[in-house]
Design an enzyme around this catalytic site. Structure first.
Site, PDB file in Angstrom:
ATOM      1  N   TYR A 272      32.015  40.677  42.385  1.00 31.99           N
ATOM      2  CA  TYR A 272      31.873  41.251  41.169  1.00 31.99           C
ATOM      3  C   TYR A 272      32.995  41.360  40.416  1.00 31.99           C
ATOM      4  O   TYR A 272      33.815  41.903  40.854  1.00 31.99           O
ATOM      5  CB  TYR A 272      30.993  42.661  41.319  1.00 31.99           C
ATOM      6  CG  TYR A 272      29.523  42.224  41.729  1.00 31.99           C
ATOM      7  CD1 TYR A 272      28.514  41.909  40.860  1.00 31.99           C
ATOM      8  CD2 TYR A 272      29.264  42.085  43.142  1.00 31.99           C
ATOM      9  CE1 TYR A 272      27.201  41.448  41.369  1.00 31.99           C
ATOM     10  CE2 TYR A 272      28.062  41.931  43.559  1.00 31.99           C
ATOM     11  CZ  TYR A 272      27.159  41.716  42.731  1.00 31.99           C
ATOM     12  OH  TYR A 272      25.880  41.482  43.388  1.00 31.99           O
ATOM     13  N   ASP A 273      32.876  41.379  38.871  1.00 28.22           N
ATOM     14  CA  ASP A 273      34.045  41.795  38.056  1.00 28.22           C
ATOM     15  C   ASP A 273      34.390  43.246  37.506  1.00 28.22           C
ATOM     16  O   ASP A 273      35.427  43.657  37.348  1.00 28.22           O
ATOM     17  CB  ASP A 273      34.284  40.965  36.703  1.00 28.22           C
ATOM     18  CG  ASP A 273      34.526  39.255  37.153  1.00 28.22           C
ATOM     19  OD1 ASP A 273      35.115  39.284  38.067  1.00 28.22           O
ATOM     20  OD2 ASP A 273      33.711  38.630  36.724  1.00 28.22           O
TER      21      ASP A 273
END
Lengths: 241, 241
Positions: free
Chosen positions: A18-19
């Site tokens: 996830y960013d």
């Protein structure tokens, strides 16, 4: 890197997927003045991997400046533009989501944290910590002068709640056509180190009950908080829910 | 008899069919200081025919003594034991319906009318017009001493509502096992000569919201008001609803 070795491999794998990472503050990242176990290491890992971090909280008593000071005290790297309290989110909702007119005013049932955010966004307001509203002197409707520029009522946790504030808010919501009814959060209770007290959502309940309608909630779990983060943070990628 | 000739024959016929007559007060028998058209004639007819008359009101701000003075001022024949305000009905409910222990106490969010009625019935109470509760000074839960004898919280219209009162009431309702949550009435609004304000029911809404449960309502349209009238007035015949 010592940070990585102290974390479980499945945590590292999750981080890689996830960013953008969002964290709750009080009761999430910390409890009173105590960081949550592992919070420091996870945040260091996210920084190291250049992830986007957002801190969200329904506590509208404190402004972002107050929260930044809290992060500093706890030794957590955090930046003002990463912090989204429901006070700030409410002002972003007004100024950037619904483009609230600079000519209009907000009647506030809240504490100083919200007023500070409204000032910063250039939104005119009434009520809040005004001594003529924070009073137990009788409220005489016959003497009340309705300000026709009030186009929203915004409520949250206010330990100085008074019948004068509730009565004025009720006048704006029933007499100024289209006046919006907003709450910073719908928290029923306010847990703290000594027990549980009525929460910010509970303090707008007299207006809900008298009006027979629910307000628009800005804070978690409402997705409006996410809309506000999207508007303000170009770095944040949030999928539509 | 001049009274009878001024009334429609169907009104006279209706009167003949019933023994007990109940009348609302504010907004029913009168509006502000103006008797409702025909009220005087109908009441005279009922007196002449020896009917039982009961006056009921959800207004818990005033005691029966206050109401008796209002009737006198309007020139209406009325007696103390015919007047059932929600303040008096609440005390009758406690003392005569559920036999509330004289050793126990009621925490009151209300104005002086209710305190007067509680005193008359010998019920111990806290809160109400107490200056330590009618304050906007911060409420510190750490300093709060729970009175374990508080076995009921009774709320109504209180223009001196404060976060301290709501917080104390919340402590009793959540920490004293079996503590009853009662409201004098559930009126959402309080219409008056100058407009509309939040009503007594609205001021207990923070507790409903924080607790996630509804209180027991004493006033109209609850049938508890009728139970209280039955208990106190042997002359009144009220069929079970």
């Amino acid at each position: 890197m010592p940070v990585l070795t102290s974390l479980q491999s499945n945590t590292v794998s999750l981080v890689n997927n996830y960013d953008t990472w969002m964290f709750d503050c009080d009761g999430g990242s910390w409890h009173d003045d105590q960081l949550t176990d592992g919070a420091f290491d996870v945040l260091c890992l996210l920084r190291h991997q250049k992830k986007t971090i957002v801190f969200v909280t329904n506590n509208a008593m404190k402004s972002r400046r107050h929260y930044k000071a809290k992060f500093d005290k706890l030794g957590i790297e955090a930046y003002m533009d990463e912090i989204y309290g429901s006070a700030y989110a409410s002002t972003v909702y007004l100024s950037s989501v619904i483009k609230f007119s600079k000519e209009k005013k907000v009647y506030v049932i809240r504490m100083s944290g919200l007023e500070e955010e409204l000032k910063d966004e250039g939104i005119q307001y009434l009520g809040g910590t005004d001594s003529s509203d924070c009073t137990l002197a009788p409220f005489f409707l016959a003497d009340f002068v309705l300000d026709e520029d009030v186009a929203a009522v915004l409520c949250g946790y206010d330990s100085n709640i008074t019948y004068t504030k509730l009565s004025k808010a009720f006048q704006y919501l029933t007499r100024n056509l289209g006046c919006q009814f907003l709450v910073t959060n719908e928290d029923t209770t306010y847990p703290n180190a000594y027990g549980v007290l009525p929460g910010g959502g509970a303090l707008s309940a007299p207006l809900r009950y008298a009006l027979g309608k629910d307000p628009l909630c800005i804070g978690k779990p409402s997705t409006i908080m996410l809309d506000c983060i999207r508007v303000k943070s170009s770095r944040v990628y949030l999928p539509n829910l």
